[in-house]
Motif scaffolding. Structure first.
Motif, short mmCIF file in Angstrom:
data_model
loop_
_atom_site.label_atom_id
_atom_site.label_comp_id
_atom_site.label_asym_id
_atom_site.label_seq_id
_atom_site.Cartn_x
_atom_site.Cartn_y
_atom_site.Cartn_z
N LEU A 104 27.02 -40.94 94.70
CA LEU A 104 25.92 -40.33 95.43
C LEU A 104 25.88 -38.85 95.06
N VAL A 105 24.69 -38.26 95.06
CA VAL A 105 24.56 -36.82 94.83
C VAL A 105 23.99 -36.20 96.11
N ALA A 165 23.14 -37.33 88.82
CA ALA A 165 22.82 -38.73 89.08
C ALA A 165 22.77 -39.54 87.79
N VAL A 166 22.30 -38.91 86.71
CA VAL A 166 22.22 -39.59 85.42
C VAL A 166 23.60 -39.70 84.77
N PRO A 198 19.86 -41.70 93.29
CA PRO A 198 20.54 -41.63 94.60
C PRO A 198 20.89 -40.19 94.97
N VAL A 199 19.89 -39.43 95.34
CA VAL A 199 20.06 -38.00 95.63
C VAL A 199 19.52 -37.70 97.03
N VAL A 200 20.37 -37.07 97.85
CA VAL A 200 19.96 -36.61 99.18
C VAL A 200 19.97 -35.09 99.16
N VAL A 201 18.81 -34.48 99.36
CA VAL A 201 18.67 -33.02 99.33
C VAL A 201 18.61 -32.52 100.77
N PRO A 215 30.98 -38.06 96.51
CA PRO A 215 29.68 -37.61 96.01
C PRO A 215 29.83 -36.33 95.18
N ILE A 216 28.89 -36.11 94.30
CA ILE A 216 28.78 -34.81 93.63
C ILE A 216 27.95 -33.91 94.52
#
Length: 574
Positions: free
Chosen positions: A452-453, A445-446, A478-481, A400-401
């Motif tokens: 995954l971010v 994400a783009v 697809p971003v989990v904060v 992931p990033i």
């Protein structure tokens, strides 16, 4: 078909013409906030195959454009309205320039004949962007659009990358020309593009030989690399050089992962010893600024010899190293490797310098792991960070990033989170910019849809751009904060009773927020998934579920409000 229909089909206006030029130049993504006079420009761009990501705030969109430029190596594009829109866009433009990332801010502006008369959102935008822009261009007529578009894009990636600005007056956007003339103007402008501008300087072989000799003779050599090496995609070249010579390496924070953090020659866990005792330091794509203690004692030895590799001659002249190599990081490292390959040397695991750094690294890692092993509840910063680290590592490749911002959250995350792949860490960067989080997430994400971010944010950092969780949901990114919620900038109200005086003593402390804020509910308002967690099992469950779903999510992690400390400059105790 009537004459008017035929005329409509055979002419293009300024909005369409700008979009045509951007598409011809290979622009495929644009970030921004639309409104008068640029809404049509956004729509025309979408029609020509450019994905437009619409934000709530130009600052976040600008941070996205700056990070997109870094991640892709091509200028990130920010589109804003005139006046205040341009001013808000300066946040991203300045961030790009300070971090040396390629970006172009495109703003609409007032009708030229109304300038000076108090026109709608009037501002001398060319003047306003000067401190933050490498190069600015204003299309004063529709026929000037192609040359202006190509020039700002070329300048953004020339030499040391940075921010550029394109001004599009309202009257020019409404002008029209024939479709035939439009294509001819684009062809002509493209053929005149300044190829020398984007060419990389070539370093002399004699200088490469000097660099190789310095490294060969060094007793305690060190290779340090930064965002410039990451941007140049120097990972393979650096891997070859490090593994051929056995020289230990140290990444700057956002260069973590260019070579894996768990590489046996990584000196990150022995940073103070590495920079304090090295006698020759090869600095690749990193500046000797505050992040590297300006290359000066007491952090560095007064006798250290710097070999500085930078694409910008002025940077080398500013720092006055023992040896300066002006050129692209990848090319220069490849040349040094080739020179050494012809007359090889390797320090080996038993070399005193390598042994000393390895021993110190292991000691410091063991100390940190002992702290991380404890499950502290209510959460301190270490316990949830360890759980997040392990969950990320379990995902394997593509990694992931990780986006990181905040005071304690970013500082602890820098030490605990492990980067194993290039360009998988984005943080506050050279300028220490807070508020970049959600913009960076969207850019990541783009730019890398296969990854995954994961954002690891302090509650203060999250607050700068929290409304952009709606943007995450709207585009289903697809971003989990993950929000470390400790109730304030460094934590809750920590004032001593004697500090609480004056007529407004009943107000909350300047550093404190509403305790127990329900940040997870914010994303649920837009249809995303929210989690509230306060124990290891709750956090593990939320991470497993959200990572697997690859859908927009916010995990609100309750942290002890007394767990953190005031933080600003990088503190290294290893």
């Amino acid at each position: 078909m009537s004459d008017s229909d035929h005329q409509t089909l055979s002419t293009v206006d300024g909005n369409t013409f700008v979009a045509m030029c951007l598409a011809r130049a290979g622009v495929d993504r644009m970030f921004g906030v639309v409104g008068i006079p640029v809404t049509s420009l956004a729509n025309r761009s979408v029609g020509l195959g450019i994905r437009f990501i619409a934000f709530h705030n130009e600052q976040s969109a600008g941070y996205a454009a700056s990070a997109y430029g870094y991640l892709t190596g091509r200028p990130g594009i920010l589109l804003t309205v005139s006046g205040p829109g341009c001013v808000h866009g300066l946040a991203g433009l300045s961030n790009a320039t300070v971090n040396t990332w390629p970006m172009v801010l495109i703003s609409g502006s007032s009708d030229q004949k109304e300038m000076g008369r108090g026109d709608f959102q009037e501002l001398d935008q060319i003047e306003a962007v000067k401190p933050f822009s490498k190069y600015s261009a204003k299309a004063t007529d529709i026929t000037k659009i192609p040359s202006c578009v190509f020039s700002v894009l070329d300048w953004a990636i020339s030499g040391r990358p940075g921010g550029c600005y394109l001004d599009l007056p309202t009257d020019v956007l409404h002008q029209t020309i024939s479709d035939t003339e439009a294509h001819k103007l684009i062809d002509d402008a493209e053929s005149c593009r300044n190829k020398e501008l984007i060419a990389k300087p070539i370093v002399q072989h004699s200088e490469i030989a000097k660099a190789a000799a310095l490294l060969r003779k060094a007793e305690r050599p060190l290779i340090v690399f930064g965002k410039g090496a990451t941007f140049s995609r120097a990972e393979n070249a650096l891997k070859n050089l490090v593994e051929r010579t056995g020289i230990p390496f140290l990444p700057t924070p956002m260069a973590k992962g260019l070579l894996p953090d768990n590489h046996e020659l990584a000196a990150t866990a022995a940073r103070s010893l590495a920079i304090g005792k090295c006698d020759v330091a090869l600095i690749v794509g990193a500046r000797l600024n505050w992040l590297l203690h300006f290359g000066e004692p007491p952090k560095w030895s007064k006798d250290v010899k710097f070999i500085l590799v930078d694409v910008d001659k002025e940077e080398i002249e500013l720092r006055k190293p023992c040896l300066g190599l002006v050129g692209d990081a990848t090319k220069v490292v490849e040349m040094i490797h080739k020179e050494i390959k012809d007359d090889p040397f390797c320090l080996g695991k038993s070399h005193p310098w390598v042994e000393a750094l390895s021993k110190k690294s292991k000691e410091n890692v063991l100390k940190m792991e002992a702290q991380l092993a404890k499950d502290v509840v209510p959460f301190n910063f270490m316990t949830p960070m360890r759980i997040i680290r392990d969950a990320i590592l379990q995902l394997g490749s593509p990694a992931p990033i990780v986006v990181s911002e905040g005071a304690n959250t970013m500082d602890v995350g820098r030490s605990v989170l492990v980067q194993t792949e290039p360009r998988t860490r984005l943080d506050a960067g050279t300028w220490g910019t807070m508020g970049v989080g959600l913009g960076y997430c969207i850019a990541a994400a783009v730019a890398s849809p296969e990854r995954l971010v994961v954002a690891v944010e302090g509650d203060s950092g999250f607050g700068f751009s929290a409304m952009e969780v709606e943007t995450l949901v709207r585009y289903q990114l697809p971003v989990v904060v993950i929000v470390f919620n400790n109730g304030g900038v460094y934590g809750g109200d920590r004032r001593n009773p004697e500090e609480i005086t004056g007529p407004y003593k009943e107000d909350p402390a300047p550093t404190s927020f509403v305790p127990g804020a329900s940040y997870h509910l914010l994303i649920e308002a837009f249809g995303g998934k929210g989690y509230l967690v306060g124990t290891p099992d709750e956090l593990k469950s939320a991470l497993t579920e959200s990572f697997s779903a690859r859908k927009p999510a916010v995990i609100n992690v309750t942290i002890d409000p007394y767990a953190g400390a005031e933080s600003g400059r990088m503190q290294h105790k290893n």
